[in-house]
Design a protein around this motif. Structure first.
Motif, PDB file in Angstrom:
ATOM      1  N   VAL A  34       0.300  -0.895  -0.570  1.00 25.64           N
ATOM      2  CA  VAL A  34       0.523   0.579  -0.262  1.00 25.64           C
ATOM      3  C   VAL A  34       0.833   1.104  -0.040  1.00 25.64           C
ATOM      4  N   VAL A  35       1.687   1.547   0.793  1.00 26.37           N
ATOM      5  CA  VAL A  35       2.782   1.974   0.864  1.00 26.37           C
ATOM      6  C   VAL A  35       3.259   2.856  -0.220  1.00 26.37           C
ATOM      7  N   ILE A  36       3.594   1.736  -1.291  1.00 28.99           N
ATOM      8  CA  ILE A  36       4.362   1.560  -2.939  1.00 28.99           C
ATOM      9  C   ILE A  36       3.453   2.521  -3.993  1.00 28.99           C
ATOM     10  N   VAL A  37       2.563   2.068  -3.398  1.00 31.10           N
ATOM     11  CA  VAL A  37       1.281   2.026  -4.465  1.00 31.10           C
ATOM     12  C   VAL A  37       0.575   3.685  -4.068  1.00 31.10           C
ATOM     13  N   LEU A  38       1.261   4.222  -2.949  1.00 32.39           N
ATOM     14  CA  LEU A  38       0.868   5.864  -2.526  1.00 32.39           C
ATOM     15  C   LEU A  38       1.289   6.321  -2.988  1.00 32.39           C
ATOM     16  N   THR A  39       2.690   7.021  -2.916  1.00 33.47           N
ATOM     17  CA  THR A  39       4.275   6.646  -3.228  1.00 33.47           C
ATOM     18  C   THR A  39       3.700   6.654  -4.810  1.00 33.47           C
ATOM     19  N   LEU A  40       3.985   5.653  -5.365  1.00 42.82           N
ATOM     20  CA  LEU A  40       3.534   5.625  -6.943  1.00 42.82           C
ATOM     21  C   LEU A  40       2.765   6.630  -7.490  1.00 42.82           C
ATOM     22  N   GLY A  41       1.534   6.934  -6.537  1.00 44.55           N
ATOM     23  CA  GLY A  41       0.141   8.025  -7.439  1.00 44.55           C
ATOM     24  C   GLY A  41       0.570   9.396  -6.845  1.00 44.55           C
ATOM     25  N   VAL A  42       1.419   9.659  -6.139  1.00 46.73           N
ATOM     26  CA  VAL A  42       2.445  11.054  -5.351  1.00 46.73           C
ATOM     27  C   VAL A  42       3.176  10.916  -6.539  1.00 46.73           C
TER      28      VAL A  42
END
Length: 67
Positions: A34-42
């Motif tokens: 989830v942290v990786i996906v959120l960082t990707l979105g940012v």
């Protein structure tokens, strides 16, 4: 340009992590994904590609709400 390169790397990591079997994941593993996906979105959001995705989703939602 650096944000796009990091975004490509993170997208690759996300794809590799999501290909694994669901049963083999721990809660910590899921939180990390989830942290990786959120960082990707940012990283993707301020780029032209991210703005294009936002426009497509906005049009899709407007079409659904109007129907």
């Amino acid at each position: 340009m650096l944000a796009i390169n990091v975004a490509v790397l993170l997208a690759f990591i996300v794809i590799m992590r999501l290909r694994r079997r669901t049963e083999a994941r721990s809660r910590m593993d899921e939180k990390f994904t989830v942290v990786i996906v959120l960082t990707l979105g940012v990283l993707i959001a301020p780029t032209e590609f991210g703005q294009g995705i936002l426009n497509v989703i906005t049009q899709l939602v407007q079409g659904i709400t109007q129907s």
